[in-house]
Design an enzyme around this catalytic site. Sequence first.
Site, mmCIF file in Angstrom:
data_model
loop_
_atom_site.group_PDB
_atom_site.id
_atom_site.type_symbol
_atom_site.label_atom_id
_atom_site.label_comp_id
_atom_site.label_asym_id
_atom_site.label_seq_id
_atom_site.Cartn_x
_atom_site.Cartn_y
_atom_site.Cartn_z
ATOM 1 N N HIS A 9 8.895 3.881 -1.081
ATOM 2 C CA HIS A 9 8.975 5.329 -0.913
ATOM 3 C C HIS A 9 7.472 5.812 0.003
ATOM 4 O O HIS A 9 7.535 6.576 0.812
ATOM 5 C CB HIS A 9 9.037 6.118 -1.814
ATOM 6 C CG HIS A 9 8.063 5.656 -3.119
ATOM 7 N ND1 HIS A 9 8.129 4.424 -3.804
ATOM 8 C CD2 HIS A 9 6.988 6.354 -3.740
ATOM 9 C CE1 HIS A 9 6.919 4.414 -4.539
ATOM 10 N NE2 HIS A 9 6.450 5.403 -4.583
ATOM 11 N N CYS A 65 3.871 -0.079 2.686
ATOM 12 C CA CYS A 65 3.742 0.708 1.531
ATOM 13 C C CYS A 65 2.576 1.859 1.505
ATOM 14 O O CYS A 65 2.194 1.977 2.585
ATOM 15 C CB CYS A 65 3.672 -0.212 0.115
ATOM 16 S SG CYS A 65 2.024 -1.132 0.092
ATOM 17 N N GLY A 66 2.082 2.283 0.620
ATOM 18 C CA GLY A 66 1.088 3.296 0.704
ATOM 19 C C GLY A 66 -0.065 2.865 1.221
ATOM 20 O O GLY A 66 -0.663 3.365 2.187
ATOM 21 N N THR A 67 -0.621 1.813 0.569
ATOM 22 C CA THR A 67 -1.843 0.908 0.920
ATOM 23 C C THR A 67 -1.553 -0.002 1.759
ATOM 24 O O THR A 67 -2.381 -0.708 2.565
ATOM 25 C CB THR A 67 -2.596 0.650 -0.147
ATOM 26 O OG1 THR A 67 -1.979 0.094 -1.095
ATOM 27 C CG2 THR A 67 -3.095 1.778 -0.897
ATOM 28 N N GLY A 68 -0.301 -0.613 1.626
ATOM 29 C CA GLY A 68 -0.020 -2.006 2.189
ATOM 30 C C GLY A 68 -0.419 -3.047 1.309
ATOM 31 O O GLY A 68 -0.020 -4.328 1.411
ATOM 32 N N ILE A 69 -1.151 -2.902 0.122
ATOM 33 C CA ILE A 69 -1.821 -3.777 -0.672
ATOM 34 C C ILE A 69 -0.666 -4.402 -1.626
ATOM 35 O O ILE A 69 -0.671 -5.619 -1.698
ATOM 36 C CB ILE A 69 -2.982 -3.222 -1.390
ATOM 37 C CG1 ILE A 69 -4.158 -2.769 -0.670
ATOM 38 C CG2 ILE A 69 -3.438 -4.354 -2.434
ATOM 39 C CD1 ILE A 69 -5.262 -1.780 -1.314
ATOM 40 N N GLY A 70 0.060 -3.556 -2.240
ATOM 41 C CA GLY A 70 1.081 -3.998 -3.106
ATOM 42 C C GLY A 70 2.021 -4.914 -2.467
ATOM 43 O O GLY A 70 2.527 -6.048 -2.764
ATOM 44 N N MET A 71 2.590 -4.627 -1.180
ATOM 45 C CA MET A 71 3.464 -5.431 -0.273
ATOM 46 C C MET A 71 2.832 -6.703 -0.106
ATOM 47 O O MET A 71 3.393 -7.737 -0.021
ATOM 48 C CB MET A 71 3.846 -4.581 0.950
ATOM 49 C CG MET A 71 4.758 -3.581 0.759
ATOM 50 S SD MET A 71 6.388 -4.225 0.292
ATOM 51 C CE MET A 71 7.423 -2.611 0.761
ATOM 52 N N HIS A 98 -4.996 -17.309 14.003
ATOM 53 C CA HIS A 98 -5.486 -18.278 13.201
ATOM 54 C C HIS A 98 -4.818 -18.516 11.998
ATOM 55 O O HIS A 98 -4.809 -19.765 11.422
ATOM 56 C CB HIS A 98 -6.850 -17.850 12.806
ATOM 57 C CG HIS A 98 -7.878 -18.054 14.037
ATOM 58 N ND1 HIS A 98 -9.124 -17.739 13.617
ATOM 59 C CD2 HIS A 98 -7.856 -18.090 15.328
ATOM 60 C CE1 HIS A 98 -9.840 -17.951 15.008
ATOM 61 N NE2 HIS A 98 -8.932 -17.995 15.863
ATOM 62 N N ARG A 132 -7.042 -26.794 14.956
ATOM 63 C CA ARG A 132 -7.779 -26.638 13.398
ATOM 64 C C ARG A 132 -6.977 -25.813 12.470
ATOM 65 O O ARG A 132 -7.093 -25.949 11.281
ATOM 66 C CB ARG A 132 -9.225 -26.728 13.612
ATOM 67 C CG ARG A 132 -9.559 -25.133 14.169
ATOM 68 C CD ARG A 132 -11.065 -25.172 14.527
ATOM 69 N NE ARG A 132 -11.371 -23.500 14.859
ATOM 70 C CZ ARG A 132 -11.058 -23.254 16.087
ATOM 71 N NH1 ARG A 132 -10.345 -23.810 16.915
ATOM 72 N NH2 ARG A 132 -11.564 -21.964 16.180
ATOM 73 N N HIS A 133 -6.446 -24.604 12.962
ATOM 74 C CA HIS A 133 -5.923 -23.874 12.220
ATOM 75 C C HIS A 133 -4.736 -24.373 11.290
ATOM 76 O O HIS A 133 -4.495 -23.911 10.334
ATOM 77 C CB HIS A 133 -5.542 -22.720 13.130
ATOM 78 C CG HIS A 133 -6.742 -21.951 14.029
ATOM 79 N ND1 HIS A 133 -7.799 -21.452 13.213
ATOM 80 C CD2 HIS A 133 -6.833 -21.993 15.032
ATOM 81 C CE1 HIS A 133 -8.746 -21.313 13.929
ATOM 82 N NE2 HIS A 133 -8.166 -21.545 15.356
HETATM 83 C C1 RB5 Z 1 3.412 3.859 -4.644
HETATM 84 O O1 RB5 Z 1 3.100 5.224 -5.094
HETATM 85 C C2 RB5 Z 1 2.247 2.907 -4.296
HETATM 86 O O2 RB5 Z 1 1.672 2.475 -5.004
HETATM 87 C C3 RB5 Z 1 2.745 2.001 -3.248
HETATM 88 O O3 RB5 Z 1 3.292 2.511 -2.122
HETATM 89 C C4 RB5 Z 1 1.734 1.014 -2.842
HETATM 90 O O4 RB5 Z 1 0.555 1.757 -2.306
HETATM 91 C C5 RB5 Z 1 1.130 -0.067 -3.678
HETATM 92 O O5 RB5 Z 1 0.314 -0.848 -3.185
#
Ligand code: RB5
Length: 155
Positions: A9, A65-71, A98, A132-133
Amino acid sequence: MKIAIASDHGGFELKETIGEALLKKGIETMDFGTFSEESVDYPDFALKVGEAINNKEADLGILVCGTGIGMSIAANKIDGIRCALCSDVYSAKMTRGHNNANVLALGQRVLGDGLAMMIVDTFINSHFEGGRHQRRLDKIKDIENGYKGNDGNEA
Ligand code: RB5
């Protein structure tokens, strides 16, 4: 080239924007959702895109996702997936060249649409340099396969 896209979302709007832009460029997409701003769990969507790549239904993936980090964390748990979280164009180019990244993660709450699309275009149009990569990717594969030692032998 076929691109698998998905978001939670928190990335829904940007995922829609990317999907529309890719279609306009004549690039085929497979949209694995989500399809609204109703709250969902990002690992479910990372898995769908990872599976599409591993099954060779898609060549590359884009996860938002919101930050891309979780994904990116979730996608990188899937064997064979090399997911790069990018917030700049240089990283998008280098991670294809690379790291042979096969999935791009983006943060809707981090990026404007214009920069996000430049990152997407760069990622799609850049190519793995091999050499090398490839040796380094082979070592990542060893880690994925359970390699624990540091002397070339299995622990
Ligand atoms: C959802 O609120 C948020 O946690 C998700 O989109 C993402 O940023 C997680 O890494």
